[in-house]
Design a protein around this motif. Structure first.
Motif, PDB file in Angstrom:
ATOM      1  N   ILE A 148       0.809  -1.363   0.014  1.00  0.00           N
ATOM      2  CA  ILE A 148       0.015  -0.007  -0.008  1.00  0.00           C
ATOM      3  C   ILE A 148       0.753   1.281  -0.127  1.00  0.00           C
ATOM      4  O   ILE A 148       1.516   1.099   1.505  1.00  0.00           O
ATOM      5  CB  ILE A 148      -0.601  -0.016   1.493  1.00  0.00           C
ATOM      6  CG1 ILE A 148      -2.041  -1.225   0.823  1.00  0.00           C
ATOM      7  CG2 ILE A 148      -1.694   0.979   1.467  1.00  0.00           C
ATOM      8  CD1 ILE A 148      -2.609  -1.543   2.498  1.00  0.00           C
ATOM      9  N   GLY A 149       0.296   2.009  -0.871  1.00  0.00           N
ATOM     10  CA  GLY A 149       1.547   3.500  -0.608  1.00  0.00           C
ATOM     11  C   GLY A 149       1.088   4.073  -1.535  1.00  0.00           C
ATOM     12  O   GLY A 149      -0.261   4.315  -2.083  1.00  0.00           O
ATOM     13  N   ASP A 150       1.789   5.331  -1.975  1.00  0.00           N
ATOM     14  CA  ASP A 150       1.510   6.566  -2.346  1.00  0.00           C
ATOM     15  C   ASP A 150       1.490   7.356  -2.716  1.00  0.00           C
ATOM     16  O   ASP A 150       2.042   8.425  -3.501  1.00  0.00           O
ATOM     17  CB  ASP A 150       0.533   7.945  -1.515  1.00  0.00           C
ATOM     18  CG  ASP A 150       1.608   8.277  -0.388  1.00  0.00           C
ATOM     19  OD1 ASP A 150       2.595   7.791  -0.125  1.00  0.00           O
ATOM     20  OD2 ASP A 150       1.303   8.905   0.554  1.00  0.00           O
ATOM     21  N   GLY A 151       3.118   6.725  -2.739  1.00  0.00           N
ATOM     22  CA  GLY A 151       4.397   8.075  -3.933  1.00  0.00           C
ATOM     23  C   GLY A 151       5.205   7.101  -5.190  1.00  0.00           C
ATOM     24  O   GLY A 151       5.899   7.821  -5.612  1.00  0.00           O
ATOM     25  N   GLY A 152       5.649   6.180  -4.925  1.00  0.00           N
ATOM     26  CA  GLY A 152       6.261   5.257  -5.683  1.00  0.00           C
ATOM     27  C   GLY A 152       7.536   4.853  -5.589  1.00  0.00           C
ATOM     28  O   GLY A 152       7.528   4.314  -6.008  1.00  0.00           O
ATOM     29  N   ASN A 153       7.691   5.088  -4.192  1.00  0.00           N
ATOM     30  CA  ASN A 153       9.042   4.736  -3.908  1.00  0.00           C
ATOM     31  C   ASN A 153       9.145   3.976  -2.586  1.00  0.00           C
ATOM     32  O   ASN A 153       9.934   3.434  -1.577  1.00  0.00           O
ATOM     33  CB  ASN A 153      10.133   5.987  -3.027  1.00  0.00           C
ATOM     34  CG  ASN A 153       8.896   6.676  -1.939  1.00  0.00           C
ATOM     35  OD1 ASN A 153       7.866   6.550  -2.181  1.00  0.00           O
ATOM     36  ND2 ASN A 153       9.435   7.912  -1.461  1.00  0.00           N
ATOM     37  N   GLU A 154       7.799   3.285  -2.735  1.00  0.00           N
ATOM     38  CA  GLU A 154       6.899   2.325  -1.359  1.00  0.00           C
ATOM     39  C   GLU A 154       7.245   0.739  -2.230  1.00  0.00           C
ATOM     40  O   GLU A 154       7.049   0.636  -3.183  1.00  0.00           O
ATOM     41  CB  GLU A 154       5.558   2.188  -0.593  1.00  0.00           C
ATOM     42  CG  GLU A 154       5.983   3.859  -0.119  1.00  0.00           C
ATOM     43  CD  GLU A 154       5.307   4.863  -1.497  1.00  0.00           C
ATOM     44  OE1 GLU A 154       4.723   4.378  -2.137  1.00  0.00           O
ATOM     45  OE2 GLU A 154       4.923   5.731  -0.857  1.00  0.00           O
ATOM     46  N   ILE A 155       6.993   0.037  -0.684  1.00  0.00           N
ATOM     47  CA  ILE A 155       7.486  -1.417  -2.224  1.00  0.00           C
ATOM     48  C   ILE A 155       6.108  -1.991  -2.282  1.00  0.00           C
ATOM     49  O   ILE A 155       4.763  -1.016  -1.955  1.00  0.00           O
ATOM     50  CB  ILE A 155       6.990  -2.455  -0.170  1.00  0.00           C
ATOM     51  CG1 ILE A 155       8.524  -2.732   0.805  1.00  0.00           C
ATOM     52  CG2 ILE A 155       6.543  -4.148  -0.566  1.00  0.00           C
ATOM     53  CD1 ILE A 155       8.400  -3.352   2.070  1.00  0.00           C
ATOM     54  N   GLY A 156       5.827  -2.772  -3.391  1.00  0.00           N
ATOM     55  CA  GLY A 156       4.892  -2.952  -3.844  1.00  0.00           C
ATOM     56  C   GLY A 156       4.963  -1.737  -5.714  1.00  0.00           C
ATOM     57  O   GLY A 156       3.512  -2.020  -6.333  1.00  0.00           O
ATOM     58  N   MET A 157       5.849  -1.199  -5.479  1.00  0.00           N
ATOM     59  CA  MET A 157       4.966  -0.254  -6.674  1.00  0.00           C
ATOM     60  C   MET A 157       5.579  -0.281  -8.028  1.00  0.00           C
ATOM     61  O   MET A 157       6.064   0.238  -8.547  1.00  0.00           O
ATOM     62  CB  MET A 157       5.677   1.162  -6.354  1.00  0.00           C
ATOM     63  CG  MET A 157       4.945   2.262  -4.931  1.00  0.00           C
ATOM     64  SD  MET A 157       3.175   3.042  -6.469  1.00  0.00           S
ATOM     65  CE  MET A 157       2.047   3.342  -4.662  1.00  0.00           C
TER      66      MET A 157
END
Ligand code: CA
Length: 291
Positions: free
Chosen positions: A171-180
């Motif tokens: 789960i993320g919102d910026g592009g730099n997180e696990i999953g992106m």
């Protein structure tokens, strides 16, 4: 044509003007909830440090709320964070009245031992909420493009080499997180900064939201609908959890100030999101008008 899910409509709001519409995944929150509902043992991780000892307020609240919901529907839940994020995770759980049992990664060298320990429990799912995922050059990067590798443990290694049989949710919102890593193709087209920070870490279910906490609340909303019982927290609890995270040393990830905001938005905005999601869940459970 099927109407869009109104929960998706809320998660896709983009208060940070990050252009999340370009990599938003409609239906992903529901799909993640359906997968989790079939699981038994869920490992959740979170925590994003933007500087030395500066863990941000986005992530632990969402993780605590989703973790509680999973516990309430009978799943075994394990929280795993690094030493920087541990005080926030513990504060968030305490504010919700949840058992405060958190596994802490003391240093980068301990990750392989942690991976083996978790694998022994045969988790059905690994979930990351706003947790740094390495970029192509191996660094963790802030939304500004700076390396934050020194302040964040390599918990994404758990996702790169997952326990056998475990499904993964990011789960993320910026592009730099696990999953992106799932939407890397889209991120690479969004300019130099997006390309620099874009994570390569992929998951089975990527949930994108305007604020990562909201993404976790969206998954919790869908779990509520599946279980036909309300599992979300209240707006009052939202205020309490975020305030507790700040009291535990948390900072706003955008302003980097030690104040009760998340991603530069005041508590009232987050409380409103919780109220909206609760209203949608309530309507779906009661079988009200379809939207
Ligand atoms: Ca965020």
């Amino acid at each position: 044509m099927a109407s869009p899910d109104p929960i998706d409509g809320l998660l896709a709001l983009d208060p940070g003007a990050r252009g999340i519409g370009k990599f938003y995944r409609p239906g992903a929150a529901r799909a993640a909830a359906r997968s989790l509902a079939r699981g038994k043992r869920v490992v959740l991780t979170t925590g994003f440090a933007v500087g030395p000892g500066l863990a941000e307020t986005d992530g632990p609240p969402g993780t605590a709320v989703l973790g509680r919901a999973l516990r309430l529907v009978g799943k075994s839940v394990t929280y795993v964070v690094d030493d920087v994020a541990a005080p926030l995770m513990e504060a968030a759980l305490k504010a919700l009245g949840e058992p405060v049992e958190v596994l802490v990664l003391p240093d980068a060298g301990a990750v392989e031992g942690l991976r083996r320990r978790l694998a022994r429990d045969r988790p059905s799912h690994l979930v990351a909420v706003e947790r740094p995922g390495r970029a192509a050059d191996g660094e963790y990067r802030s939304a500004r493009g700076d390396s934050v590798t020194a302040w964040n443990g390599p918990l994404d290694a758990l996702f790169l080499s997952r326990p056998r049989g475990a499904r993964t949710v990011g789960i993320g919102d910026g592009g730099n997180e696990i999953g992106m890593g799932n939407v890397r193709r889209h991120l690479l087209r969004q300019g130099r900064l997006a390309k620099k920070i874009a994570s390569v870490v992929r998951v089975d279910h990527l949930v994108v939201a305007g604020v990562s906490n909201w993404g976790a609340y969206g998954v919790t909303a869908h779990l509520s609908v599946l279980a036909k019982r309300p599992l979300l927290h209240t707006a009052e609890e939202e205020r309490r959890i975020v305030t507790a995270c700040v009291d535990a040393g948390g900072v706003d990830g955008i302003t980097r100030r030690r104040e009760a905001t998340v991603d530069g938005l005041p508590l009232s905005a987050h409380a409103a999101m919780v109220e909206l999601l609760r209203a949608l869940v309530d309507r779906k459970i009661r079988g009200g008008p379809r939207s």
